[in-house]
Motif scaffolding. Structure first.
Motif, PDB file in Angstrom:
ATOM      1  N   ASN A   1      46.919 -62.159 -19.907  1.00 15.58           N
ATOM      2  CA  ASN A   1      47.979 -61.466 -19.190  1.00 15.58           C
ATOM      3  C   ASN A   1      49.041 -62.472 -18.766  1.00 15.58           C
ATOM      4  O   ASN A   1      49.039 -63.622 -19.221  1.00 15.58           O
ATOM      5  N   THR A   2      49.928 -62.041 -17.903  1.00 17.19           N
ATOM      6  CA  THR A   2      51.034 -62.899 -17.466  1.00 17.19           C
ATOM      7  C   THR A   2      50.600 -63.988 -16.504  1.00 17.19           C
ATOM      8  O   THR A   2      51.433 -64.801 -16.091  1.00 17.19           O
ATOM      9  N   LYS A   3      49.317 -64.026 -16.149  1.00 19.53           N
ATOM     10  CA  LYS A   3      48.830 -65.048 -15.221  1.00 19.53           C
ATOM     11  C   LYS A   3      47.862 -66.030 -15.879  1.00 19.53           C
ATOM     12  O   LYS A   3      47.415 -66.973 -15.223  1.00 19.53           O
ATOM     13  N   THR A   4      47.533 -65.799 -17.126  1.00 20.67           N
ATOM     14  CA  THR A   4      46.614 -66.690 -17.833  1.00 20.67           C
ATOM     15  C   THR A   4      47.411 -67.585 -18.781  1.00 20.67           C
ATOM     16  O   THR A   4      48.153 -67.104 -19.641  1.00 20.67           O
ATOM     17  N   ALA A   5      47.261 -68.888 -18.620  1.00 22.21           N
ATOM     18  CA  ALA A   5      48.037 -69.849 -19.406  1.00 22.21           C
ATOM     19  C   ALA A   5      47.411 -70.045 -20.785  1.00 22.21           C
ATOM     20  O   ALA A   5      46.191 -70.018 -20.949  1.00 22.21           O
ATOM     21  N   ILE A   6      48.269 -70.225 -21.777  1.00 23.50           N
ATOM     22  CA  ILE A   6      47.847 -70.402 -23.167  1.00 23.50           C
ATOM     23  C   ILE A   6      48.408 -71.706 -23.702  1.00 23.50           C
ATOM     24  O   ILE A   6      49.558 -72.070 -23.431  1.00 23.50           O
ATOM     25  N   GLY A   7      47.596 -72.391 -24.486  1.00 25.59           N
ATOM     26  CA  GLY A   7      48.049 -73.547 -25.248  1.00 25.59           C
ATOM     27  C   GLY A   7      48.071 -73.196 -26.729  1.00 25.59           C
ATOM     28  O   GLY A   7      47.275 -72.385 -27.193  1.00 25.59           O
TER      29      GLY A   7
ATOM     30  N   GLU B   1      55.035 -74.229 -33.377  1.00 30.33           N
ATOM     31  CA  GLU B   1      56.278 -74.214 -32.608  1.00 30.33           C
ATOM     32  C   GLU B   1      56.837 -72.794 -32.513  1.00 30.33           C
ATOM     33  O   GLU B   1      57.335 -72.376 -31.461  1.00 30.33           O
ATOM     34  N   SER B   2      56.751 -72.051 -33.588  1.00 31.35           N
ATOM     35  CA  SER B   2      57.275 -70.679 -33.573  1.00 31.35           C
ATOM     36  C   SER B   2      56.445 -69.774 -32.674  1.00 31.35           C
ATOM     37  O   SER B   2      56.991 -68.893 -32.000  1.00 31.35           O
ATOM     38  N   PHE B   3      55.128 -69.978 -32.644  1.00 34.63           N
ATOM     39  CA  PHE B   3      54.278 -69.157 -31.779  1.00 34.63           C
ATOM     40  C   PHE B   3      54.566 -69.435 -30.303  1.00 34.63           C
ATOM     41  O   PHE B   3      54.476 -68.519 -29.471  1.00 34.63           O
ATOM     42  N   VAL B   4      54.896 -70.667 -29.958  1.00 37.54           N
ATOM     43  CA  VAL B   4      55.272 -70.968 -28.570  1.00 37.54           C
ATOM     44  C   VAL B   4      56.494 -70.144 -28.172  1.00 37.54           C
ATOM     45  O   VAL B   4      56.554 -69.570 -27.076  1.00 37.54           O
ATOM     46  N   HIS B   5      57.441 -70.063 -29.061  1.00 37.21           N
ATOM     47  CA  HIS B   5      58.662 -69.294 -28.785  1.00 37.21           C
ATOM     48  C   HIS B   5      58.360 -67.800 -28.652  1.00 37.21           C
ATOM     49  O   HIS B   5      58.827 -67.142 -27.709  1.00 37.21           O
ATOM     50  N   GLU B   6      57.572 -67.264 -29.575  1.00 37.03           N
ATOM     51  CA  GLU B   6      57.310 -65.824 -29.558  1.00 37.03           C
ATOM     52  C   GLU B   6      56.455 -65.421 -28.358  1.00 37.03           C
ATOM     53  O   GLU B   6      56.689 -64.373 -27.752  1.00 37.03           O
ATOM     54  N   LEU B   7      55.469 -66.211 -28.003  1.00 38.71           N
ATOM     55  CA  LEU B   7      54.640 -65.884 -26.834  1.00 38.71           C
ATOM     56  C   LEU B   7      55.465 -65.916 -25.556  1.00 38.71           C
ATOM     57  O   LEU B   7      55.274 -65.095 -24.652  1.00 38.71           O
ATOM     58  N   HIS B   8      56.370 -66.867 -25.483  1.00 38.89           N
ATOM     59  CA  HIS B   8      57.221 -66.945 -24.292  1.00 38.89           C
ATOM     60  C   HIS B   8      58.118 -65.719 -24.191  1.00 38.89           C
ATOM     61  O   HIS B   8      58.410 -65.244 -23.078  1.00 38.89           O
TER      62      HIS B   8
ATOM     63  N   VAL C   1      52.941 -70.201 -21.466  1.00 37.22           N
ATOM     64  CA  VAL C   1      52.531 -71.167 -22.472  1.00 37.22           C
ATOM     65  C   VAL C   1      52.680 -72.567 -21.891  1.00 37.22           C
ATOM     66  O   VAL C   1      53.726 -72.899 -21.314  1.00 37.22           O
ATOM     67  N   ILE C   2      51.656 -73.377 -22.051  1.00 36.99           N
ATOM     68  CA  ILE C   2      51.674 -74.759 -21.582  1.00 36.99           C
ATOM     69  C   ILE C   2      51.780 -75.679 -22.791  1.00 36.99           C
ATOM     70  O   ILE C   2      50.956 -75.604 -23.709  1.00 36.99           O
ATOM     71  N   ASP C   3      52.796 -76.541 -22.785  1.00 35.81           N
ATOM     72  CA  ASP C   3      52.960 -77.518 -23.860  1.00 35.81           C
ATOM     73  C   ASP C   3      52.220 -78.786 -23.434  1.00 35.81           C
ATOM     74  O   ASP C   3      52.726 -79.594 -22.657  1.00 35.81           O
TER      75      ASP C   3
ATOM     76  N   SER D   1      43.942 -82.953 -17.707  1.00 36.11           N
ATOM     77  CA  SER D   1      43.552 -81.758 -16.944  1.00 36.11           C
ATOM     78  C   SER D   1      44.745 -80.823 -16.834  1.00 36.11           C
ATOM     79  O   SER D   1      45.693 -81.082 -16.100  1.00 36.11           O
ATOM     80  N   LEU D   2      44.677 -79.749 -17.596  1.00 39.31           N
ATOM     81  CA  LEU D   2      45.741 -78.746 -17.596  1.00 39.31           C
ATOM     82  C   LEU D   2      45.107 -77.369 -17.410  1.00 39.31           C
ATOM     83  O   LEU D   2      43.999 -77.116 -17.906  1.00 39.31           O
ATOM     84  N   PRO D   3      45.780 -76.464 -16.721  1.00 36.26           N
ATOM     85  CA  PRO D   3      45.196 -75.131 -16.448  1.00 36.26           C
ATOM     86  C   PRO D   3      45.289 -74.196 -17.654  1.00 36.26           C
ATOM     87  O   PRO D   3      45.811 -73.082 -17.560  1.00 36.26           O
ATOM     88  N   ILE D   4      44.779 -74.626 -18.788  1.00 36.13           N
ATOM     89  CA  ILE D   4      44.809 -73.809 -19.997  1.00 36.13           C
ATOM     90  C   ILE D   4      43.526 -72.991 -20.074  1.00 36.13           C
ATOM     91  O   ILE D   4      42.431 -73.550 -20.152  1.00 36.13           O
ATOM     92  N   GLU D   5      43.649 -71.678 -20.052  1.00 36.93           N
ATOM     93  CA  GLU D   5      42.496 -70.787 -20.120  1.00 36.93           C
ATOM     94  C   GLU D   5      42.235 -70.278 -21.535  1.00 36.93           C
ATOM     95  O   GLU D   5      41.094 -69.999 -21.901  1.00 36.93           O
ATOM     96  N   TYR D   6      43.313 -70.150 -22.309  1.00 37.83           N
ATOM     97  CA  TYR D   6      43.177 -69.662 -23.682  1.00 37.83           C
ATOM     98  C   TYR D   6      43.997 -70.564 -24.598  1.00 37.83           C
ATOM     99  O   TYR D   6      44.944 -71.237 -24.156  1.00 37.83           O
ATOM    100  N   VAL D   7      43.650 -70.541 -25.872  1.00 32.36           N
ATOM    101  CA  VAL D   7      44.361 -71.346 -26.850  1.00 32.36           C
ATOM    102  C   VAL D   7      44.601 -70.506 -28.100  1.00 32.36           C
ATOM    103  O   VAL D   7      43.726 -69.751 -28.537  1.00 32.36           O
TER     104      VAL D   7
END
Length: 254
Positions: free
Chosen positions: A115-121, A144-151, A157-159, A186-192
C-alpha cells in the motif's frame, strides 16, 4: 345575314386567340427575364482510380528511398542512427518504458499487502539462464522504468543506491553508487520488485514480481514479451567494448 354574323364571330374569336397567344408569349419572356440564369453543372463520375494520386513516372525509386508516400509527403526516414551510428533502423513509436507501464498495471491489479505506507525497493532483472547474478542493459533500464511507474501509482520507492553525500568529480556530480561500502545497510524496505529475463522467439520474455523481504512471499506478478526491435533500440554507452559479450549482449554482474 346569319352567315355574315357567323363569319364576323369567327374572325373576332381568331383575333382574341391571337392576342391571347401574344400575351402568353410576352408573359413567358418577362418571367424568363426575371429568373436568374444559372450556369450549367457538369456531373462527372469520379472513380476510385481517378481519386488516387497518379504515380510519378520518374524518381519513384528515389522517393521511396527518402520515405515519401504516394502524395509526396515525407514520412519516416528509412534509417535512424545515433551519433555513433550504433543503432540503425526505423524510429520506434514505443520504447521499453511503454512495456514496463503495462506490466506495472498488471502488478497493481493483482497486488496484495502493498500500500502507500509500505516501502519498495527495485532491483535489476537477472538473466534466467545464468546463476541469477548477471544482467544486461535491458535489465538495468527496466529497473529504472519500474521506479518511475511505481512512483506514479504513489507507491513509496526507496532507491538503495543513493549515498548520503554528493560526490563531485571531474566526470560529474553524482549521488548514486554501486559500491556497497558507500551505501546504507539498514533501510525500511518491506518489499522488493525483481524479475528475470529470457530470450524468446521474437523477443525477450520478462517475468516481474514483488516479494516480501521477510516472508519471501510473492504478492504481485506480471509477465510480458518485449519485442527484439525494442530491446535492440537500447544502445550501450560503449558500443566498442566486446569483452563479456554473449550472443551480442554485454553481461555484467548484478
Amino acid at each position: 345575314m346569319k352567315k355574315m354574323k357567323t363569319t364576323i364571330a369567327l374572325m373576332l374569336s381568331a383575333s382574341f386567340l391571337t392576342l391571347s397567344g401574344c400575351s402568353m408569349m410576352m408573359d413567358d419572356e418577362e418571367v424568363a427575364e426575371q429568373t436568374p440564369v444559372r450556369p450549367s453543372m457538369n456531373v462527372i463520375d469520379i472513380t476510385a482510380q481517378d481519386r488516387a494520386p497518379a504515380k510519378r513516372a520518374s524518381n519513384d525509386e528515389e522517393s521511396e528511398d527518402q520515405g515519401m508516400d504516394a502524395y509526396g509527403a515525407i514520412g519516416q526516414p528509412p534509417l535512424y542512427s545515433s551519433v555513433q551510428g550504433a543503432y540503425k533502423g526505423r524510429p520506434l513509436t514505443k520504447h521499453i518504458g511503454d512495456y514496463v507501464k503495462n506490466m506495472t498495471q498488471d502488478l497493481i491489479a493483482n497486488m496484495e499487502y502493498v500500500n502507500t505506507k509500505t516501502a519498495i525497493g527495485v532491483t535489476h532483472f537477472a538473466l534466467l539462464d545464468t546463476d541469477l547474478q548477471q544482467t544486461d542493459l535491458l535489465g538495468r533500464q527496466m529497473a529504472e522504468s519500474f521506479v518511475h511507474e511505481l512512483h506514479k501509482f504513489r507507491v513509496p520507492v526507496i532507491d538503495f543506491k543513493a549515498t548520503e553525500y554528493i560526490r563531485i568529480t571531474d566526470a560529474g556530480d553524482f549521488v548514486l553508487s554501486r559500491d556497497y561500502l558507500e551505501l546504507s545497510s539498514s533501510l525500511p524496505i518491506e518489499y522488493v520488485l525483481t524479475g528475470t529475463m529470457t530470450k524468446h522467439q521474437g523477443g525477450v520474455l520478462v517475468n516481474a514480481r514483488i516479494l516480501g523481504m521477510e516472508s519471501r512471499a510473492v504478492v504481485a506478478s506480471a509477465q510480458m514479451l518485449v519485442p527484439f526491435y525494442v530491446v535492440d533500440a537500447l544502445i550501450p554507452s560503449d558500443g566498442s567494448e566486446r569483452s563479456g559479450m554473449r550472443d551480442g549482449v554485454k553481461l555484467s554482474r548484478g
